[in-house]
Design an enzyme around this catalytic site. Sequence first.
Site, PDB file in Angstrom:
ATOM      1  CE  LYS A 227      31.863 -27.000 -27.100  1.00 28.38           C
ATOM      2  NZ  LYS A 227      30.773 -26.050 -26.878  1.00 28.38           N
TER       3      LYS A 227
ATOM      4  CE  LYS B  44      22.541 -30.421 -26.825  1.00 26.99           C
ATOM      5  NZ  LYS B  44      23.752 -29.724 -26.421  1.00 26.99           N
TER       6      LYS B  44
ATOM      7  CG  ASP C  79      17.776 -27.537 -31.307  1.00 32.85           C
ATOM      8  OD1 ASP C  79      18.461 -26.519 -31.107  1.00 32.85           O
ATOM      9  OD2 ASP C  79      18.183 -28.502 -31.957  1.00 32.85           O
ATOM     10  CG  HIS C  80      19.901 -23.050 -27.674  1.00 37.55           C
ATOM     11  ND1 HIS C  80      20.658 -24.184 -27.575  1.00 37.55           N
ATOM     12  CD2 HIS C  80      20.757 -22.075 -28.067  1.00 37.55           C
ATOM     13  CE1 HIS C  80      21.905 -23.909 -27.887  1.00 37.55           C
ATOM     14  NE2 HIS C  80      22.010 -22.636 -28.194  1.00 37.55           N
TER      15      HIS C  80
ATOM     16  CG  HIS D 271      22.271 -27.156 -31.624  1.00 38.73           C
ATOM     17  ND1 HIS D 271      21.065 -27.095 -30.980  1.00 38.73           N
ATOM     18  CD2 HIS D 271      23.211 -27.141 -30.647  1.00 38.73           C
ATOM     19  CE1 HIS D 271      21.277 -27.041 -29.674  1.00 38.73           C
ATOM     20  NE2 HIS D 271      22.567 -27.077 -29.453  1.00 38.73           N
TER      21      HIS D 271
ATOM     22  CD  GLU E 137      30.185 -23.744 -29.618  1.00 39.33           C
ATOM     23  OE1 GLU E 137      29.533 -23.059 -28.833  1.00 39.33           O
ATOM     24  OE2 GLU E 137      30.363 -24.961 -29.480  1.00 39.33           O
TER      25      GLU E 137
HETATM   26  C1  BG6 Z   1      24.732 -26.224 -26.667  1.00 39.76           C
HETATM   27  C2  BG6 Z   1      25.955 -27.103 -26.579  1.00 39.76           C
HETATM   28  O1  BG6 Z   1      23.594 -26.985 -26.956  1.00 39.76           O
HETATM   29  O2  BG6 Z   1      24.917 -25.256 -27.689  1.00 39.76           O
HETATM   30  C3  BG6 Z   1      27.183 -26.254 -26.312  1.00 39.76           C
HETATM   31  O3  BG6 Z   1      25.783 -28.042 -25.541  1.00 39.76           O
HETATM   32  C4  BG6 Z   1      27.310 -25.171 -27.343  1.00 39.76           C
HETATM   33  O4  BG6 Z   1      28.352 -27.073 -26.288  1.00 39.76           O
HETATM   34  C5  BG6 Z   1      26.018 -24.398 -27.463  1.00 39.76           C
HETATM   35  O5  BG6 Z   1      28.367 -24.308 -26.947  1.00 39.76           O
HETATM   36  C6  BG6 Z   1      26.077 -23.432 -28.616  1.00 39.76           C
HETATM   37  O6  BG6 Z   1      24.983 -22.573 -28.556  1.00 39.76           O
HETATM   38  P1  BG6 Z   1      25.090 -21.094 -29.104  1.00 39.76           P
HETATM   39  O7  BG6 Z   1      23.719 -20.555 -28.968  1.00 39.76           O
HETATM   40  O8  BG6 Z   1      26.115 -20.393 -28.259  1.00 39.76           O
HETATM   41  O9  BG6 Z   1      25.546 -21.230 -30.522  1.00 39.76           O
END
Ligand code: BG6
Length: 513
Positions: free
Chosen positions: A361, A169, A198-199, A261, A237
Amino acid sequence: MAQTEAMPVQEQRIGRPSDPCVMVIFGAAGDLTRRKLIPTLYNLAKAHLLSRNFAIVGIAHTQMSTQQFRERLSSGIKEYADGDLDPELWKWFEERMYYVAAEFGDKQMYVRLGQLLEKIDKDHSTRENYFFYLATSPEFFGPIVEQLSATGLMDEKSGQRWRRVIIEKPFGHDLDSARALNKQLLQVATEKQIYRIDHYLGKETVQNILAFRFANGIFEPIWNRRYIDHVQISVAETVGMEQRGSYYDQAGALRDMVPNHIMQLISLTAMEPPVSFQADAVRDEQAKILHAIQPLSSEEVLSKTVRGQYGDGEIDGHRVPGYRQEDDVPVDSRTETFVAMKLMIDNWRWADVPFFLRTGKRMAARHTHIVIQFRRAPFMLFRDTPVENLMPNQLVLHIQPEEGISLRFAAKVPGPTMRLGAVDMNFEYADYFGRQPSTGYERLLHDCMIGDQTLFQRADMVEAGWCVVSPMLDVWKALPPRYFPNYAAGTWGPKESDDLLERDNRHWRNFEK
Ligand code: BG6
């Protein structure tokens, strides 16, 4: 030839090893390679899920030798892989790592890359299977795939060799750019070759939403508008900009988290049971949900979305600066670091069930969860008791940091009168299954190497996600926010976010830790 070397690892195998192949990483000098990709491959090798006929080629414009590349990754693996480093296994890796310093726009580089890959095929028996991981900034996605194609590196031979590309992404910055990128890619590659990553889909609990819903008989019958009052999805977060100010200030919370996400979380929570776990069967159902989300009109954007930006505040007992004081952020930035919204899914199962979403955030706690709130029981039985109202049952899918599922229900408080208290039944993954060493990318990379696209986004899904978000971007652009910053770091976001639910007589469920 190295292909007959045994991999020096002992652990148990729980799936088939990947096909022989070469992973080519564009943007290999960046953090993602060091922190995630290489530790992921290492974990896969440890679990016997990586073919012995494997090699890695890193490409980036940073000048360094293959030896320096190996050393750089070696320090990364010590820092980020779980458990003690197995020196023999790491040696095995180092022997099959290559580095090419080049500009992505240099056409000659693709010719040289082709020659290097031929040599690697001979040395490591990688059978001409390649996957290209684009860990670059998005403007290179299209041009790189075009050049790979022009050089013949995307050419497959059915049943003999495959060629795939993984794209990180952000996939576009609005609907038009996402469509244009899909078009550009699909002119030179087929949908089957494109893995839009998409992780979030690599997270165990995200995958578990499907297992939870469809492998258990008790939840699915009540998973609909008859029993569910509303759904909340929160991705909170505590981190701030983490040296990403210049990217983030262009993107903002909405683009950064929602079309990707959060849309994944909604679609898995709301989709119909697929006819099988085949990639397209699952993705068809996800896509239907994304298409069924009602895009908001301009008036609705004003009344059903909330944006926020953090000011200074306190996180875990430490003072932290406001967004506008972060590095690479303009002092008068109007970028949102928080977003909340109310969406409706226009289908038979979900008619009239609001989905409330929020992400931000610098919030009070790092917590991603999905709350399914059920309708209240009828009150009449309690009319002549001290009970004033009945609390709703809530099922919570905890995605992170702790992975688990909890069910909240009412129980009688011991004593002579009828009073009720909320109690929780908790299941935590770690208690049952322990923790697997994981970066969150193992399943995704392995799936790409065995050709399973289930957990990757299809072109239509990406575009459907943007269809929901684009009207918000348009209205927000036309009406810049007036009262930023509007929440203090270390809180649950702006007051308007609470108001959004309270207007409907509902409340966010917050988890402090
Ligand atoms: C990323 C965003 O795709 O996902 C970040 O660009 C975000 O801003 C992150 O902090 C969150 O991923 P995870 O796995 O830490 O929840």
